[in-house]
Design a protein around this motif. Structure first.
Motif, PDB file in Angstrom:
ATOM      1  N   VAL A 113     -83.853   6.790  69.400  1.00 20.39           N
ATOM      2  CA  VAL A 113     -82.867   6.358  70.394  1.00 20.39           C
ATOM      3  C   VAL A 113     -81.459   6.301  69.812  1.00 20.39           C
ATOM      4  CG1 VAL A 113     -82.185   4.443  71.901  1.00 20.39           C
ATOM      5  CG2 VAL A 113     -84.595   5.113  71.732  1.00 20.39           C
ATOM      6  N   PHE A 114     -81.320   5.886  68.561  1.00 18.85           N
ATOM      7  CA  PHE A 114     -79.991   5.735  67.958  1.00 18.85           C
ATOM      8  C   PHE A 114     -79.544   7.064  67.351  1.00 18.85           C
ATOM      9  CE2 PHE A 114     -79.393   0.891  67.253  1.00 18.85           C
ATOM     10  CZ  PHE A 114     -79.934   0.632  68.511  1.00 18.85           C
ATOM     11  N   THR A 115     -79.304   8.025  68.211  1.00 19.00           N
ATOM     12  CA  THR A 115     -78.956   9.363  67.762  1.00 19.00           C
ATOM     13  C   THR A 115     -77.495   9.438  67.317  1.00 19.00           C
ATOM     14  OG1 THR A 115     -78.271  10.095  69.957  1.00 19.00           O
ATOM     15  CG2 THR A 115     -80.601  10.381  69.385  1.00 19.00           C
ATOM     16  N   TYR A 116     -77.228  10.512  66.616  1.00 14.37           N
ATOM     17  CA  TYR A 116     -75.848  10.842  66.238  1.00 14.37           C
ATOM     18  C   TYR A 116     -75.019  11.001  67.504  1.00 14.37           C
ATOM     19  CZ  TYR A 116     -72.197  13.169  63.433  1.00 14.37           C
ATOM     20  OH  TYR A 116     -71.037  13.512  62.787  1.00 14.37           O
ATOM     21  N   ASP A 117     -73.798  10.526  67.451  1.00 19.25           N
ATOM     22  CA  ASP A 117     -72.832  10.552  68.550  1.00 19.25           C
ATOM     23  C   ASP A 117     -73.154   9.569  69.668  1.00 19.25           C
ATOM     24  OD1 ASP A 117     -71.036  12.319  67.460  1.00 19.25           O
ATOM     25  OD2 ASP A 117     -71.921  14.084  68.397  1.00 19.25           O
ATOM     26  N   PHE A 118     -74.334   8.931  69.615  1.00 22.97           N
ATOM     27  CA  PHE A 118     -74.629   7.828  70.532  1.00 22.97           C
ATOM     28  C   PHE A 118     -74.449   6.502  69.813  1.00 22.97           C
ATOM     29  CE2 PHE A 118     -77.845   4.745  72.123  1.00 22.97           C
ATOM     30  CZ  PHE A 118     -77.286   4.507  73.366  1.00 22.97           C
ATOM     31  N   ALA A 119     -75.079   6.350  68.662  1.00 19.38           N
ATOM     32  CA  ALA A 119     -75.021   5.095  67.921  1.00 19.38           C
ATOM     33  C   ALA A 119     -74.100   5.159  66.711  1.00 19.38           C
ATOM     34  CB  ALA A 119     -76.427   4.692  67.468  1.00 19.38           C
ATOM     35  N   TYR A 120     -73.789   6.348  66.244  1.00 17.62           N
ATOM     36  CA  TYR A 120     -72.951   6.515  65.054  1.00 17.62           C
ATOM     37  C   TYR A 120     -72.453   7.949  65.027  1.00 17.62           C
ATOM     38  CZ  TYR A 120     -76.722   9.209  62.916  1.00 17.62           C
ATOM     39  OH  TYR A 120     -77.660  10.173  62.658  1.00 17.62           O
ATOM     40  N   GLY A 121     -71.507   8.234  64.141  1.00 19.91           N
ATOM     41  CA  GLY A 121     -71.012   9.596  64.035  1.00 19.91           C
ATOM     42  C   GLY A 121     -69.786   9.678  63.158  1.00 19.91           C
ATOM     43  N   ALA A 122     -69.413  10.886  62.813  1.00 19.67           N
ATOM     44  CA  ALA A 122     -68.233  11.100  61.974  1.00 19.67           C
ATOM     45  C   ALA A 122     -66.990  10.570  62.690  1.00 19.67           C
ATOM     46  CB  ALA A 122     -68.078  12.580  61.657  1.00 19.67           C
ATOM     47  N   GLY A 123     -66.238   9.728  61.998  1.00 20.61           N
ATOM     48  CA  GLY A 123     -65.034   9.166  62.591  1.00 20.61           C
ATOM     49  C   GLY A 123     -65.282   8.001  63.529  1.00 20.61           C
ATOM     50  N   THR A 124     -66.540   7.664  63.759  1.00 19.83           N
ATOM     51  CA  THR A 124     -66.866   6.542  64.641  1.00 19.83           C
ATOM     52  C   THR A 124     -66.791   5.242  63.855  1.00 19.83           C
ATOM     53  OG1 THR A 124     -68.363   7.951  65.923  1.00 19.83           O
ATOM     54  CG2 THR A 124     -68.627   5.563  66.155  1.00 19.83           C
ATOM     55  N   PRO A 125     -66.083   4.242  64.345  1.00 22.29           N
ATOM     56  CA  PRO A 125     -66.050   2.966  63.630  1.00 22.29           C
ATOM     57  C   PRO A 125     -67.457   2.424  63.418  1.00 22.29           C
ATOM     58  CG  PRO A 125     -64.429   2.996  65.392  1.00 22.29           C
ATOM     59  CD  PRO A 125     -65.276   4.215  65.582  1.00 22.29           C
ATOM     60  N   ARG A 126     -67.642   1.658  62.356  1.00 26.78           N
ATOM     61  CA  ARG A 126     -68.972   1.147  62.037  1.00 26.78           C
ATOM     62  C   ARG A 126     -68.848  -0.246  61.422  1.00 26.78           C
ATOM     63  NH1 ARG A 126     -70.555   4.708  56.636  1.00 26.78           N
ATOM     64  NH2 ARG A 126     -69.019   3.718  55.275  1.00 26.78           N
ATOM     65  N   HIS A 168     -78.070  -5.773  59.258  1.00 27.60           N
ATOM     66  CA  HIS A 168     -76.791  -5.234  58.798  1.00 27.60           C
ATOM     67  C   HIS A 168     -76.748  -3.714  58.902  1.00 27.60           C
ATOM     68  CE1 HIS A 168     -73.618  -4.214  55.806  1.00 27.60           C
ATOM     69  NE2 HIS A 168     -73.066  -5.347  56.196  1.00 27.60           N
ATOM     70  N   GLY A 169     -77.833  -3.059  58.456  1.00 26.37           N
ATOM     71  CA  GLY A 169     -77.828  -1.601  58.350  1.00 26.37           C
ATOM     72  C   GLY A 169     -78.038  -0.866  59.654  1.00 26.37           C
ATOM     73  N   VAL A 170     -78.634  -1.522  60.648  1.00 19.19           N
ATOM     74  CA  VAL A 170     -78.832  -0.891  61.967  1.00 19.19           C
ATOM     75  C   VAL A 170     -77.940  -1.547  63.011  1.00 19.19           C
ATOM     76  CG1 VAL A 170     -80.474  -0.416  63.826  1.00 19.19           C
ATOM     77  CG2 VAL A 170     -81.206  -0.193  61.440  1.00 19.19           C
ATOM     78  N   LEU A 171     -78.058  -2.863  63.167  1.00 19.20           N
ATOM     79  CA  LEU A 171     -77.396  -3.528  64.285  1.00 19.20           C
ATOM     80  C   LEU A 171     -75.913  -3.768  64.028  1.00 19.20           C
ATOM     81  CD1 LEU A 171     -80.299  -6.013  65.097  1.00 19.20           C
ATOM     82  CD2 LEU A 171     -79.692  -3.915  66.332  1.00 19.20           C
ATOM     83  N   HIS A 172     -75.557  -4.378  62.908  1.00 20.34           N
ATOM     84  CA  HIS A 172     -74.139  -4.577  62.593  1.00 20.34           C
ATOM     85  C   HIS A 172     -73.436  -3.233  62.394  1.00 20.34           C
ATOM     86  CE1 HIS A 172     -70.534  -6.438  61.004  1.00 20.34           C
ATOM     87  NE2 HIS A 172     -70.670  -5.827  59.845  1.00 20.34           N
ATOM     88  N   PHE A 173     -74.112  -2.292  61.759  1.00 20.88           N
ATOM     89  CA  PHE A 173     -73.548  -0.959  61.534  1.00 20.88           C
ATOM     90  C   PHE A 173     -73.088  -0.323  62.840  1.00 20.88           C
ATOM     91  CE2 PHE A 173     -73.784   3.638  61.167  1.00 20.88           C
ATOM     92  CZ  PHE A 173     -73.297   3.911  59.905  1.00 20.88           C
ATOM     93  N   THR A 174     -73.877  -0.494  63.897  1.00 22.43           N
ATOM     94  CA  THR A 174     -73.569   0.149  65.178  1.00 22.43           C
ATOM     95  C   THR A 174     -72.723  -0.733  66.087  1.00 22.43           C
ATOM     96  OG1 THR A 174     -75.706  -0.598  66.057  1.00 22.43           O
ATOM     97  CG2 THR A 174     -75.603   1.620  65.118  1.00 22.43           C
ATOM     98  N   GLY A 175     -72.319  -1.923  65.600  1.00 27.40           N
ATOM     99  CA  GLY A 175     -71.346  -2.721  66.328  1.00 27.40           C
ATOM    100  C   GLY A 175     -71.845  -3.991  66.966  1.00 27.40           C
ATOM    101  N   PHE A 176     -73.150  -4.216  66.978  1.00 28.09           N
ATOM    102  CA  PHE A 176     -73.666  -5.430  67.601  1.00 28.09           C
ATOM    103  C   PHE A 176     -73.166  -6.684  66.889  1.00 28.09           C
ATOM    104  CE2 PHE A 176     -77.042  -2.511  69.052  1.00 28.09           C
ATOM    105  CZ  PHE A 176     -77.189  -2.925  70.374  1.00 28.09           C
ATOM    106  N   ASP A 177     -72.980  -7.755  67.644  1.00 25.90           N
ATOM    107  CA  ASP A 177     -72.877  -9.091  67.086  1.00 25.90           C
ATOM    108  C   ASP A 177     -74.304  -9.573  66.862  1.00 25.90           C
ATOM    109  OD1 ASP A 177     -70.078  -9.295  67.139  1.00 25.90           O
ATOM    110  OD2 ASP A 177     -70.101  -9.940  69.229  1.00 25.90           O
ATOM    111  N   VAL A 178     -74.690  -9.736  65.598  1.00 23.77           N
ATOM    112  CA  VAL A 178     -76.079 -10.008  65.247  1.00 23.77           C
ATOM    113  C   VAL A 178     -76.298 -11.512  65.118  1.00 23.77           C
ATOM    114  CG1 VAL A 178     -77.960  -9.486  63.658  1.00 23.77           C
ATOM    115  CG2 VAL A 178     -76.102  -7.833  63.979  1.00 23.77           C
ATOM    116  N   LEU A 179     -77.169 -12.053  65.939  1.00 21.85           N
ATOM    117  CA  LEU A 179     -77.448 -13.479  65.916  1.00 21.85           C
ATOM    118  C   LEU A 179     -78.441 -13.822  64.807  1.00 21.85           C
ATOM    119  CD1 LEU A 179     -77.824 -13.941  69.759  1.00 21.85           C
ATOM    120  CD2 LEU A 179     -75.890 -14.655  68.362  1.00 21.85           C
ATOM    121  N   PRO A 180     -78.402 -15.041  64.279  1.00 25.58           N
ATOM    122  CA  PRO A 180     -79.448 -15.458  63.346  1.00 25.58           C
ATOM    123  C   PRO A 180     -80.817 -15.272  64.005  1.00 25.58           C
ATOM    124  CG  PRO A 180     -77.669 -17.060  63.379  1.00 25.58           C
ATOM    125  CD  PRO A 180     -77.392 -16.099  64.502  1.00 25.58           C
ATOM    126  N   PRO A 181     -81.814 -14.860  63.241  1.00 25.51           N
ATOM    127  CA  PRO A 181     -83.108 -14.520  63.856  1.00 25.51           C
ATOM    128  C   PRO A 181     -83.865 -15.753  64.333  1.00 25.51           C
ATOM    129  CG  PRO A 181     -83.301 -14.474  61.473  1.00 25.51           C
ATOM    130  CD  PRO A 181     -81.828 -14.683  61.777  1.00 25.51           C
TER     131      PRO A 181
END
Length: 260
Positions: A113-126, A168-181
């Motif tokens: 689901v987290f494909t290139y240009d959907f969840a991340y990409g060159a020049g995309t903020p992270r 950090h590596g999936v959710l924060h990387f793609t921009g989510f505000d990550v809540l304590p689990p």
């Protein structure tokens, strides 16, 4: 608010499945719209492959996924999940901790689901400023071992460290505000009294899920890192951490290295 729950457990009678139902009920009682992706019930395909891309095979797998996304040629099941993510104000990942990580079917959901240009990409903020900025994410997990096993001195290591690649590596990387689990330990054998306590704790947690402060991960663009143009890449600037801080805790603002 719109909530997406991604549920990953093969047993509909499990504690994980029961807590998923608790979440659906509690969040709907609060007036939120809730959508559930029950991956096992959906018979979700875990393995990512070129078959998702409608004949697009290059120049490499990553860029092929981006081309398929941009051209609308991703497989229908992947497109449907991407729409759910985009519609969600909160994404809840519901799973048991298996071999110190997520079940393979949930990892496969992320991979596909987290494909290139959907969840991340060159020049995309992270890292705090990705495509999903403004959305929240919560990990809700059940753990077989005792809580003491998952501390800095525990034999399994801190739960925060085990969840760091996801948080950090999936959710924060793609921009989510990550809540304590939300994590429940010793989840294998429960009596009715303890189960009722877990349900009550989870309901209380969900009542504040849109107001709780997220984990204060450092944004990559916030000045704490050297930047992508630095010869050594984007590294934490010396002196930004509390004295004695090491490891994953370096990437959390003001993290106390004396934590358990």
């Amino acid at each position: 608010m719109n909530v997406l729950i991604v549920h990953a457990h093969p047993d509909p009678n499990s504690l994980t499945a029961s807590l998923k139902d608790v979440a659906v009920s509690a969040l709907r009682d609060q007036g939120h719209e809730v959508v559930v992706s029950d991956l096992y019930a959906m018979e979700w395909q875990a393995a990512a492959g070129f078959t998702d891309f409608d004949g697009i095979t290059g120049p490499d797998f990553m860029h092929a996924s981006g081309e398929a996304y941009r051209s609308g040629r991703l497989s229908p099941d992947v497109r449907a999940e991407q729409r759910k993510v985009l519609d969600a104000d909160l994404v809840v990942l519901h799973f048991p901790l298996w071999w110190f990580t997520v079940p393979a079917i949930l990892k496969g959901w992320i991979d596909r689901v987290f494909t290139y240009d959907f969840a991340y990409g060159a020049g995309t903020p992270r890292y705090g400023a990705g495509p999903f900025a403004g959305r929240r994410a919560l990990v809700a997990t059940t753990v077989g071992g005792r809580a003491g096993h998952y501390t800095a001195r525990g034999v399994n290591g801190p739960l925060d460290d085990l969840l760091f690649p996801l948080h950090h590596g999936v959710l924060h990387f793609t921009g989510f505000d990550v809540l304590p689990p939300f994590a429940e330990h010793s989840a294998v054998h429960l009596d009715e009294r303890r189960y009722a306590g877990i349900v009550e704790r989870y309901r209380r947690r969900l009542a504040t899920v849109f107001s709780d402060a997220p984990i204060p991960y450092r944004p990559e663009s916030g000045g704490d890192y050297t930047g992508l143009t630095h010869p050594d890449g984007s590294e934490l600037v010396p002196g930004r951490e509390l004295p004695g801080t090491t490891g994953f805790a370096l990437h959390v603002e003001g993290r106390d290295p004396r934590r358990d």
